[in-house]
Design a protein around this motif. Structure first.
Motif, short mmCIF file in Angstrom:
data_model
loop_
_atom_site.label_atom_id
_atom_site.label_comp_id
_atom_site.label_asym_id
_atom_site.label_seq_id
_atom_site.Cartn_x
_atom_site.Cartn_y
_atom_site.Cartn_z
N ASP A 63 1.75 1.43 -93.39
CA ASP A 63 1.46 1.76 -92.09
C ASP A 63 0.66 2.74 -91.85
N VAL A 64 -0.13 3.39 -91.76
CA VAL A 64 -0.49 5.37 -91.78
C VAL A 64 -0.02 6.12 -90.74
N MET A 65 -0.07 4.91 -89.40
CA MET A 65 0.68 5.90 -88.49
C MET A 65 1.47 6.25 -88.35
N HIS A 67 3.71 6.19 -91.02
CA HIS A 67 3.72 7.09 -91.98
C HIS A 67 3.70 8.71 -91.64
N GLU A 68 2.66 8.66 -90.76
CA GLU A 68 2.38 10.54 -90.02
C GLU A 68 3.52 10.10 -88.81
N ASP A 69 3.79 9.85 -89.07
CA ASP A 69 4.65 10.12 -87.35
C ASP A 69 6.23 9.92 -87.70
N ALA A 71 6.01 11.60 -90.95
CA ALA A 71 6.28 13.15 -91.24
C ALA A 71 6.49 14.16 -90.19
#
Length: 71
Positions: A63-65, A67-69, A71
């Protein structure tokens, strides 16, 4: 926590998730606990856990979103 889900509902998805989890865990822990994981893997899949391929992550399930959250 999932005991009633397994016993009462006979949920095949719950059994599939449990099976995949136990197989992957037995493969990852095999270098550290060789005898226990070999018995567990041979009961689940058959064969030798030490001759199986190490589990690889599926990049399509990331889940890219999330993963970004994180980070």
């Amino acid at each position: 926590r999932s005991r009633t889900r397994f016993w009462k509902d006979n949920d095949r998805e719950a059994y599939a998730v449990l099976y995949e989890s136990l197989v992957a865990i037995s493969q990852m822990v095999a270098p550290f606990c060789p005898f226990i994981t070999d018995a567990m893997y041979s009961n689940l899949v058959g064969g030798d856990v030490h001759l199986s391929d190490y589990p690889v992550a599926d990049p399509t399930l990331i889940d890219v979103m999330l993963h970004e959250d994180m980070a």
